[in-house]
Design an enzyme around this catalytic site. Sequence first.
Site, PDB file in Angstrom:
ATOM      1  CB  SER A 141      22.267  38.894  -2.084  1.00 53.01           C
ATOM      2  OG  SER A 141      23.499  39.329  -1.568  1.00 53.01           O
ATOM      3  N   GLY A 142      23.282  36.253  -2.669  1.00 53.29           N
ATOM      4  CA  GLY A 142      24.257  35.194  -2.854  1.00 53.29           C
ATOM      5  C   GLY A 142      25.548  35.444  -2.099  1.00 53.29           C
ATOM      6  N   GLY A 184      19.434  27.493  -4.328  1.00 54.09           N
ATOM      7  CA  GLY A 184      18.367  27.914  -3.429  1.00 54.09           C
ATOM      8  C   GLY A 184      16.983  27.398  -3.790  1.00 54.09           C
ATOM      9  CE  LYS A 370      15.805  37.763  28.831  1.00 51.95           C
ATOM     10  NZ  LYS A 370      17.246  38.073  28.758  1.00 51.95           N
ATOM     11  CG  ASP A 459      22.753  40.328  22.051  1.00 50.11           C
ATOM     12  OD1 ASP A 459      23.227  41.036  21.142  1.00 50.11           O
ATOM     13  OD2 ASP A 459      21.536  40.296  22.316  1.00 50.11           O
TER      14      ASP A 459
END
Length: 565
Positions: A141-142, A184, A370, A459
Site C-alpha cells: 500500500s501507500g 502509481g 543447485k 538470508d
Amino acid sequence: MTTDVRILGIEGTAWAASAALFDAACDDVFIESDAYQPETGGIHPREAAEHMHDAIPTVVGRALEYARETHDGPATESPVDAIAFSRGPGLGPCLRVVGTAARALSQVLEVPLVGVNHMVAHLEIGRHTSGFEAPVCLNASGANAHLLAYRNGRYRVLGETMDTGVGNAIDKFTRHVGWSHPGGPKVEAAAKDGEYVDLPYVVKGMDFSFSGIMSAAKQASDDGVPIADICYSLQENIFGMLTEVSERALSLTGSDELVLGGGVGQNARLREMLSAMCDQRGARFHAPDPTFLRDNAGMIAVLGAKMYDANDTLALEESRVDPDFRPDQVPVTWRTDEPELAVGRGVAEAHVRGAEALVDIEPEAGRVTKRREPKRYRTPRLDDRLRSERTTLEARLTSLARREGVPTPVLSDVDPREARLELEYVGDRDLRDGLSVERVREVGRHLARLHAAGFVHGDPTTRNVRVGRPNGDDARAERAGRDGEGDEAAGDGERTYLIDFGLGYHTDHVEDYAMDLHVFDQSLVGTADDPEPLREAVRSGYREIGDERVLERLRAVEERGRYRS
C-alpha cells in the site's frame, strides 16, 4: 461465522472516507466511499483530516440508510449487530474522526464496538474472497509494504520495507518529475512504452529497501533518461523485489497460497508478476477485486464480523485509536487453526524447489547441485544479472565463511553463466525441522564470525541452516578449529551448517549486521512454536563472539516499526 451477522464498518486511515455494510447471510458488501484528492503533492494530514470530518458523516449516513432499507426486523431494532472501525495504523487526526463516529453510532444504536487493524483487514479480505486456508499475504500500500503469515495466534511480520511504503516511494519519484498524486497509475501508464535501464535492486532476506532505487530514478530523470524507461524499470525492480520476497515467505512457511492486499495491488504488472511466480512454483495466487484492494470499509466490516463472532469487541473506554497499530500486535481470536509447516529438505527428497533455485540432492554421493532457474516474472536482463551475481557471491562467501570457522558445504564446481553450483551435501534436515536453543545459539555464533570478517549471510533463515552430524571422519570439524575459533556441536553431536549465501555481501556497517540478525530473528518468529527462548538464544550466542553494538542496533531496528503508517 454466524450466518445472520450484519456489521457496519467505517474506514478512514489516510485518504479514503468509507463506510460499508457486510451481510454475512448473503455474503454481500455494500460500500460508500469518498476519497481525498490533494491538489498537489502527497497526502497532507491536516487536509485529510478536514476531508474526513466532512465526508465520514455522509458515507456513514448512506451505509446506515442502506442497512435500514435491507433490514428484516422491527423498525425499533438496530439494523446492524455491531460497528467496526479502523483503529490504525494511519494518520492520527483521520483515525480520531473515525473513532468518534464509531463510538457515537455504537451508543445511539446500542450495539458493540469492534476495533479493526487496517493491515490485518487487507489480509483477511483476501483470505475471505479467495477461500484460502492459510495464505501468506503481501500487503503493498501507500504507507506500508510487508509480508504476513499466521503463526501461534498472531499474524507475524516475515519481511518488510526498511524505509518507506511502496506507494509512497513511487509517489516520491512522481512528485520529483512534477506529476500529481497518486503517482502509481501514471507510472503504470508510462511504463507501457519503456525499455529496461539498470536501477538498484535491494533485497535482504525477506526485507527490502526502496530509498536507493528512488534516488537513482530521480537522478536518471535529471540526467535525461526517457521517463518511460525509468517508469518501466521502476516497476520491474520494485515489483520484482516484492515478488521475490513473497516467494521466500512461501518457501519459509511451506505455504502454497498467496494473497495480495493494499492499493498498489491494483497495478496489473505487480499482479502479473505474483501470478507468474506462483504458477512457476505450483502455488495459488489471489488478488481481491480492486474495490477491496484500495482502502475501503468493506474489508473493515468483513473482519469486524469475524471478530464480533469471536466476541472480540471493545468497551467504550478502551476504544482509543492507535496510529502505530502493528499487525503482529493483534490477537487473532477468530482463527483456531494452526497451519502445519511443510517438512523441510531431508534425506528422502531428491529434488527441492527453494525460493530461488532448484536443488538436486544426492545423499549417497554426498552431493548437491543447485541451479538458479530463470524467473518468469522478472525481465530477462535483470534476471540474468541477478542469477549470475548471486551464484558468484554464493561460491565466494561460502568458501570465505568456512575459512572463518563456520561450517558450510565444500564447493566443488561453479558455473556463473549457467547459474549452477555443485556443493557437498551437509546435514540431514533444515534447522526449521530441528529447532533447539543450543542449535540456534550456534547460529548466533556463526553470524558473529561472519560479521567479524566483514560480510553478512544476507538470508539466514531457518531454511538456510542445515542440521546433522559432521560428515566423514570429522575432518571438517578439525579444519574449522584450525581456521577459526572452531564450532562446538550441540549436545547431541550434531552441527549447524550455514548454506545459501547468494544474498550475502561485504560490508562494515553495523546496520547491515543488525539486519542479518533481524532476518534470522523473524524467521524464528515465523516458524517456531515458542520463539521467545530461541530469540534470546541467538542473541546470547552472538554476544559470546560479536560486537555488542550490533545487538544494540538490532533493538533499534525492532523498535522502528517500519511497517507503521
